[in-house]
Design an enzyme around this catalytic site. Structure first.
Site, PDB file in Angstrom:
ATOM      1  N   TYR A   1       0.232  -9.694   0.614  1.00  0.00           N
ATOM      2  CA  TYR A   1       1.103  -8.851  -0.203  1.00  0.00           C
ATOM      3  C   TYR A   1       2.166  -9.722  -0.860  1.00  0.00           C
ATOM      4  CZ  TYR A   1      -0.946  -5.110   2.682  1.00  0.00           C
ATOM      5  OH  TYR A   1      -1.799  -4.268   3.343  1.00  0.00           O
TER       6      TYR A   1
ATOM      7  N   LEU B   1      -0.937   9.085   2.424  1.00  0.00           N
ATOM      8  CA  LEU B   1      -0.652  10.092   1.397  1.00  0.00           C
ATOM      9  C   LEU B   1      -1.667  10.026   0.253  1.00  0.00           C
ATOM     10  CD1 LEU B   1       3.236   9.889   1.288  1.00  0.00           C
ATOM     11  CD2 LEU B   1       1.797  11.544   2.492  1.00  0.00           C
TER      12      LEU B   1
ATOM     13  N   PHE C   1      -1.554  11.038  -4.058  1.00  0.00           N
ATOM     14  CA  PHE C   1      -2.241  12.281  -4.395  1.00  0.00           C
ATOM     15  C   PHE C   1      -1.740  13.449  -3.541  1.00  0.00           C
ATOM     16  CE2 PHE C   1      -5.947  15.146  -4.045  1.00  0.00           C
ATOM     17  CZ  PHE C   1      -6.217  15.367  -5.384  1.00  0.00           C
TER      18      PHE C   1
END
Length: 394
Positions: free
Chosen positions: A114, A265, A269
């Site tokens: 990341y 989640l 959406f």
């Protein structure tokens, strides 16, 4: 007031409507504090949030909701972007993590890839001096140059590479141990026994406390666990993708392994941030996800309508209903929603105070199962890296 579904394009709009709906008063109070800064002194934790029952995650005791820190450099200096076209800056990201600590969050999840490196660096800065009682989880497994961060393509879980990665992660995280270290994806060239043996050595050295796997094959889980016990499996899991229920969750229960859902989640959406008309730019990860393609979105929107109806019913927000549903599945599940937004962080933490009766959960489960989802959960190249079985040990 009408009970017809409200077409909300963002969670911020939903929170603005909460006052009229009588939803979670503490959320409205929290939203009034200055954005982008730690607000513990202003409003403190949500009532009941800090006292929410802790749960077992393998060997850990954790708050029911964790925080995913999956950030990448933006185009501006100090800019921090997530995968879904949301952005903040480095100082605000540090403040977000510290606010999560103030709210009682225990599990913080990140990875070498990341950034690369950026998310670990921000997490290390934010948690310096706040390490007590915190579970830092990070991941290795992609072929990344440890010096430059250049992505060389593919996976790399060779033992010597793992050791170099861990040393660099400890420096970036400003800590002397990694509480939970995952193999990010199974390396099809390296037997899992070699990976597990390397982790076992790092545990003996005190540099790693526990380990886990992300999106592995079922037999790889068993083989890895036999060499050195796994603490957690991290797979995608939500109302939008219930795949782990078939085999992975039963295996975790059998072996006593915790479970950490990523994308709880559904990439926004289930929080109401996607409408039938949503289209995604090339920098947004969802642009490559088939279930969000224009041809599939209309068929999938009934799930959003269902979650909104339950949010009204439970005096909560759609995101809170979605997270609470996950934590209600098993007492050893801790989802890790990510965000760049302080209000959304506080909203997510508030899910820990929401409970379903057995009858409510059965009703909701039945309703979810009756909504078919169109489109694969990931693009073909990304999906091909999930469920991989490691090669046999020669």
């Amino acid at each position: 007031m009408s009970n017809q579904p409200v077409d909300l394009n963002s969670r911020r709009q939903w929170l603005a409507a909460a006052a009229a709906l009588g939803v979670a008063p503490w959320l409205l109070t929290a939203s009034a504090a200055p954005a982008g800064a730690s607000r513990a002194a202003a409003d403190g934790p949500a009532p009941g949030a800090r006292s929410a029952a802790r749960r077992r995650l393998g060997p850990f005791e954790a708050f029911p909701i964790g925080l995913g820190c999956q950030w990448h450099p933006g185009r501006r200096p100090q800019a921090v972007n997530d995968l879904y076209a949301s952005s903040t800056d480095r100082q605000a990201a540090v403040a977000l993590i510290r606010r999560a600590v103030d709210l009682g969050v225990v599990l913080f999840d990140t990875a070498e890839v990341y950034g690369p490196f950026m998310s670990e660096e921000i997490l290390g800065e934010a948690l310096q001096g706040r390490r007590n009682g915190i579970v830092i989880s990070t991941k290795f497994g992609f072929d990344i140059d440890p010096q430059t961060g250049a992505r060389r393509g593919g996976t790399n879980s060779r033992p010597d590479h793992i050791r170099r990665v861990v040393e660099a992660q400890l420096r970036r995280l400003r800590t002397d141990r990694i509480d939970l270290l995952y193999q990010h994806r199974v390396d099809p060239q390296v037997p899992i026994e070699d990976v597990a043996g390397t982790i076992k050595d790092l545990v003996k050295q005190g540099k790693v406390l526990h380990w886990g796997l992300s999106e592995p094959g079922l037999q790889t889980i068993r083989r890895a666990h036999a060499v050195h016990p796994l603490a957690a499996i991290q797979n995608e899991y939500s109302m939008l993708w219930r795949g782990p229920e078939a085999h992975v969750l039963p295996l975790c229960e059998e072996l006593g392994i915790g479970f950490v859902p990523w994308s709880p989640l559904g990439m926004g959406f289930l929080a109401g941030t996607i409408s039938v008309d949503s289209r995604f730019g090339e920098q947004d990860f969802r642009a490559s996800v088939p279930r969000f393609a224009p041809d599939n979105l209309p068929s999938n929107m009934p799930l959003v309508d269902l979650v909104r109806s339950w949010a009204r019913r439970k005096n909560a927000t759609p995101a809170q209903i979605s997270l609470a549903w996950l934590t209600a599945r098993k007492p050893w599940i801790v989802p890790i929603p990510g965000t760049t937004n302080m209000t959304h962080l506080e909203e997510n933490v508030g899910a820990a105070t929401i409970a379903f009766s057995a009858a409510e959960l059965a009703e909701l489960d039945t309703a979810i199962s009756e909504i078919p989802i169109r489109g694969a959960r990931l693009s073909p190249p990304v999906l091909a890296a999930t469920g991989v079985e490691a090669p046999p040990k020669q």
